[in-house]
Design a protein around this motif. Structure first.
Motif, PDB file in Angstrom:
ATOM      1  N   GLY A   6      89.334  44.606  84.327  1.00  0.00           N
ATOM      2  CA  GLY A   6      88.447  43.641  84.931  1.00  0.00           C
ATOM      3  C   GLY A   6      88.232  43.860  86.410  1.00  0.00           C
ATOM      4  O   GLY A   6      88.863  44.706  87.041  1.00  0.00           O
ATOM      5  N   ILE A   7      87.374  43.030  86.952  1.00  0.00           N
ATOM      6  CA  ILE A   7      86.968  43.154  88.351  1.00  0.00           C
ATOM      7  C   ILE A   7      88.125  42.916  89.301  1.00  0.00           C
ATOM      8  O   ILE A   7      88.213  43.563  90.357  1.00  0.00           O
ATOM      9  N   LEU A   8      89.053  42.024  88.940  1.00  0.00           N
ATOM     10  CA  LEU A   8      90.168  41.736  89.846  1.00  0.00           C
ATOM     11  C   LEU A   8      91.099  42.934  89.999  1.00  0.00           C
ATOM     12  O   LEU A   8      91.622  43.185  91.085  1.00  0.00           O
ATOM     13  N   LEU A   9      91.294  43.677  88.913  1.00  0.00           N
ATOM     14  CA  LEU A   9      92.118  44.874  89.009  1.00  0.00           C
ATOM     15  C   LEU A   9      91.458  45.896  89.924  1.00  0.00           C
ATOM     16  O   LEU A   9      92.114  46.532  90.753  1.00  0.00           O
ATOM     17  N   VAL A  13      93.063  47.372  93.358  1.00  0.00           N
ATOM     18  CA  VAL A  13      93.258  48.800  93.605  1.00  0.00           C
ATOM     19  C   VAL A  13      92.587  49.225  94.904  1.00  0.00           C
ATOM     20  O   VAL A  13      93.160  49.966  95.713  1.00  0.00           O
ATOM     21  N   LEU A  14      91.373  48.739  95.134  1.00  0.00           N
ATOM     22  CA  LEU A  14      90.619  49.137  96.321  1.00  0.00           C
ATOM     23  C   LEU A  14      91.232  48.560  97.594  1.00  0.00           C
ATOM     24  O   LEU A  14      91.313  49.247  98.621  1.00  0.00           O
ATOM     25  N   THR A  15      91.673  47.303  97.566  1.00  0.00           N
ATOM     26  CA  THR A  15      92.227  46.700  98.783  1.00  0.00           C
ATOM     27  C   THR A  15      93.605  47.255  99.120  1.00  0.00           C
ATOM     28  O   THR A  15      93.925  47.444 100.300  1.00  0.00           O
ATOM     29  N   PRO A 173      94.861  41.762 102.927  1.00  0.00           N
ATOM     30  CA  PRO A 173      93.989  41.610 101.747  1.00  0.00           C
ATOM     31  C   PRO A 173      94.555  42.275 100.502  1.00  0.00           C
ATOM     32  O   PRO A 173      94.396  41.748  99.389  1.00  0.00           O
ATOM     33  N   GLY A 174      95.212  43.407 100.673  1.00  0.00           N
ATOM     34  CA  GLY A 174      95.830  44.073  99.532  1.00  0.00           C
ATOM     35  C   GLY A 174      96.911  43.213  98.908  1.00  0.00           C
ATOM     36  O   GLY A 174      97.054  43.168  97.680  1.00  0.00           O
ATOM     37  N   ILE A 175      97.688  42.527  99.753  1.00  0.00           N
ATOM     38  CA  ILE A 175      98.726  41.632  99.242  1.00  0.00           C
ATOM     39  C   ILE A 175      98.107  40.528  98.397  1.00  0.00           C
ATOM     40  O   ILE A 175      98.563  40.223  97.284  1.00  0.00           O
ATOM     41  N   ILE A 176      97.052  39.920  98.914  1.00  0.00           N
ATOM     42  CA  ILE A 176      96.411  38.793  98.227  1.00  0.00           C
ATOM     43  C   ILE A 176      95.859  39.218  96.865  1.00  0.00           C
ATOM     44  O   ILE A 176      96.129  38.577  95.835  1.00  0.00           O
ATOM     45  N   LEU A 179      98.410  40.280  94.197  1.00  0.00           N
ATOM     46  CA  LEU A 179      99.047  39.108  93.585  1.00  0.00           C
ATOM     47  C   LEU A 179      98.239  38.551  92.420  1.00  0.00           C
ATOM     48  O   LEU A 179      98.790  38.146  91.399  1.00  0.00           O
ATOM     49  N   ILE A 180      96.914  38.555  92.584  1.00  0.00           N
ATOM     50  CA  ILE A 180      96.077  37.901  91.567  1.00  0.00           C
ATOM     51  C   ILE A 180      95.399  38.895  90.602  1.00  0.00           C
ATOM     52  O   ILE A 180      94.902  38.465  89.557  1.00  0.00           O
ATOM     53  N   GLY A 181      95.405  40.186  90.934  1.00  0.00           N
ATOM     54  CA  GLY A 181      94.624  41.114  90.130  1.00  0.00           C
ATOM     55  C   GLY A 181      95.391  42.123  89.312  1.00  0.00           C
ATOM     56  O   GLY A 181      94.835  42.716  88.385  1.00  0.00           O
ATOM     57  N   VAL A 182      96.683  42.346  89.621  1.00  0.00           N
ATOM     58  CA  VAL A 182      97.469  43.346  88.901  1.00  0.00           C
ATOM     59  C   VAL A 182      98.418  42.642  87.943  1.00  0.00           C
ATOM     60  O   VAL A 182      99.129  41.716  88.327  1.00  0.00           O
TER      61      VAL A 182
END
Length: 393
Positions: A6-9, A13-15, A173-176, A179-182
């Protein structure tokens, strides 16, 4: 598996990848650090930027093996938090070159822990054109992060060179989004790209050619930001803010190339990385031979495109042996950090071999080396059959 794709993953990955080029974060303030510590040799100041790569090289391998037993989410979060802590501590405590090397090591540990996670997730989760597209985007994200670090760092240094270390807060931003996407329980080898568990084959080092190219490429590529502020000063083109702008142009080119990498790879196919190496050579030649704002800007842009033409090719090879994507990613990244670490040696190579101390001569040397690497890349391809699967050549 759909949730993982999904988009959150993708955003996670990008952040998290935005700090991948974090060793370049302090490149705009190297000259200022040299002024703050006039008794420290210039090469020691340059190694301050690449010193984190030693710890990156070590911990990128450790992280890959830890991912066999621990969730990638936890490893990525730990690495990103350590990067933030290193930046904050360096801003607050910077009274000696020794303490700066300590914080550089801390930052390197964090970068090494998070670096293989994003590409590893891509190689495990996606295949075919979607994999190539995501690897291109991931390369763009890393260059966007490097671009923001160098651009913002140059302006933060106006308040005081130590404030340049605050650029490592870009890990937030990567931390945030991690937390919600992986997915929390995702470990190496849990799933194949098709979403089915399978027994992994015996490990074989199938990426040795990509490791060689990566080491040599990053040696030249990383020498550009290491020497950028000195080149700007030699040409009398501006201050740290301008040096930061030039480093940003360098990174911006990589970002833009990464966005179209899928198309570029379809055009050049097996010669994609060779084309990137020749672009690196052309850019460094221009920077070393054209002492003008236009010359440095154009050269930096051309050279910068090489990151997103060479590295995605090397990174895609990590999926060549299914079940070992993260380990192979770590080996390639470990090779890249070796190149980053030895990059400052180019600064002394020209002086020792030719007796020329001009910074511009270093850039000409970089161009010569890039041409040699391109020839080597061609030679390594001789005798190779056409490859299938997820590789890009």
């Amino acid at each position: 598996m759909k949730n993982n794709k999904g988009i959150l993953l993708k955003i996670a990955v990008l952040t998290m990848s935005m700090v991948q080029l974090g060793t370049n974060g302090i490149s705009p303030i190297l000259a200022k650090i040299g002024e703050a510590f006039p008794d420290v040799p210039g090469v020691a100041i340059q190694f301050l930027m690449t010193f984190p790569s030693i710890f990156c090289m070590i911990f990128v391998i450790i992280s890959a093996f830890m991912a066999e037993k621990l969730p990638k989410k936890a490893l990525a979060l730990a690495g990103l938090l350590i990067v933030c802590a290193g930046g904050i501590l360096a801003t607050a405590f910077h009274g000696s070159i020794t303490i700066l090397y300590v914080w550089a090591g801390v930052i390197g540990i964090g970068l090494g822990m998070v670096a293989p996670i994003g590409p590893g997730l891509i190689n495990e989760t996606y295949t075919g054109s979607e994999q190539h597209t995501m690897l291109g985007w991931q390369s763009s994200a890393s260059t966007i992060g490097g671009m923001l670090m160098t651009f913002i760092g140059g302006f933060l240094a106006v308040m005081g060179w130590n404030y340049g270390y605050l650029v490592y807060l870009l890990a937030v931003p990567g931390i945030i989004f991690t937390l919600i996407g992986v997915k929390g329980g995702r470990k190496t080898g849990d799933m194949t790209a098709e979403g089915k568990a399978e027994e992994r084959p015996k490990f074989r080092l199938v990426i040795w050619k990509e490791m060689i190219i990566t080491v040599l490429f990053l040696t030249v590529y990383s020498a550009i930001p290491v020497n950028m502020s000195e080149l700007v000063r030699e040409y009398a083109l501006g201050d740290t803010a301008f040096a930061g702008t030039m480093s940003t142009v360098f990174m911006l080119a990589g970002m833009l190339m990464g966005l179209v990498f899928g198309m570029v790879s379809r055009i050049f196919r097996r010669m994609t990385n060779v084309a990137g190496l020749l672009l690196l050579a052309a850019g460094t030649y221009i920077m070393g031979l054209c002492p003008t704002v236009a010359g440095v800007t154009i050269g930096a842009f051309i050279a910068g495109t090489s990151m997103s033409t060479v590295m995605p090719v090397c990174m895609s090879a990590a999926s060549r042996l299914r079940g070992y994507e993260t380990i192979n990613t770590a080996l390639i990244m470990g090779s890249s950090y070796i190149g980053v670490f030895i990059a400052p040696l180019i600064s002394t190579l020209t002086e020792k071999l030719k007796g020329i101390f001009a910074v511009s001569a270093r850039f000409v040397t970089m161009g010569n080396i890039a041409v040699v690497i391109a020839i080597l890349a061609i030679l390594l391809k001789i005798g190779e059959g056409k490859r299938t699967g997820a590789e890009v050549h």
